[in-house]
Motif scaffolding. Structure first.
Motif, PDB file in Angstrom:
ATOM      1  N   ARG A  38       0.830  -1.198   0.000  1.00 34.28           N
ATOM      2  CA  ARG A  38       0.000   0.000   0.000  1.00 34.28           C
ATOM      3  C   ARG A  38       0.861   1.243   0.000  1.00 34.28           C
ATOM      4  O   ARG A  38       2.000   1.222   0.467  1.00 34.28           O
ATOM      5  N   VAL A  48       2.314  -4.855   3.004  1.00 34.57           N
ATOM      6  CA  VAL A  48       1.260  -5.107   3.986  1.00 34.57           C
ATOM      7  C   VAL A  48       1.296  -6.574   4.419  1.00 34.57           C
ATOM      8  O   VAL A  48       1.340  -6.887   5.600  1.00 34.57           O
ATOM      9  N   ASP A  89      -5.206   3.292   7.619  1.00 36.50           N
ATOM     10  CA  ASP A  89      -5.141   2.263   6.579  1.00 36.50           C
ATOM     11  C   ASP A  89      -5.473   2.833   5.203  1.00 36.50           C
ATOM     12  O   ASP A  89      -5.347   2.122   4.197  1.00 36.50           O
ATOM     13  N   TYR A  93      -3.952   0.344  -2.559  1.00 40.94           N
ATOM     14  CA  TYR A  93      -3.462  -1.012  -2.300  1.00 40.94           C
ATOM     15  C   TYR A  93      -3.111  -1.677  -3.632  1.00 40.94           C
ATOM     16  O   TYR A  93      -3.921  -1.697  -4.568  1.00 40.94           O
TER      17      TYR A  93
END
Length: 121
Positions: A38, A48, A89, A93
């Motif tokens: 990411r 990740v 977060d 991604y």
């Protein structure tokens, strides 16, 4: 060539869940380690989690116990189940895979185009 296509990103509230998928296609003799990276705005791309062809997994400390990686070797697909999502977060991604296109070829690295995950209320 090997193509990786991600899906499943989107906007989710803190504490929510998302499931990302990545399908590999093209000329594939073997798919080896697959993973998710990411990249948040202004930051470097980071690992990740990743999973070997045999199912061994590694996770970044920041996502342990919240994210789960899995794969379906028959469908050349890797998944990322993300639970208890936090604003930190938020990132694009990227799916990543090591693959051989034919017997005896080198183990080459491939990237997907990325999918946006935004965690916000």
């Amino acid at each position: 060539q090997v193509q990786l296509v991600e899906s499943g990103g989107g906007l989710v509230q803190p504490g929510g869940s998302l499931r990302l998928s990545c399908v590999a296609s093209g000329s594939i003799f073997s798919l080896n380690t697959m993973g998710w990276y990411r990249q948040a705005p202004g930051k470097e791309r980071e690992l990740v989690t990743e999973i070997t062809s045999g199912g061994a997994t590694t996770y970044a400390d920041s996502v342990k116990d919240r994210f789960t990686i899995s794969r379906d070797n028959a469908k050349n697909t890797v998944f990322l189940q993300m639970n208890s999502l936090k604003p930190e977060d938020t990132a694009v991604y990227y799916c990543n895979a090591w693959a051989r296109q034919y017997r005896g070829s080198r183990n080459a690295n491939y990237w997907g185009q990325g999918t946006q995950v935004t965690v916000s209320s």
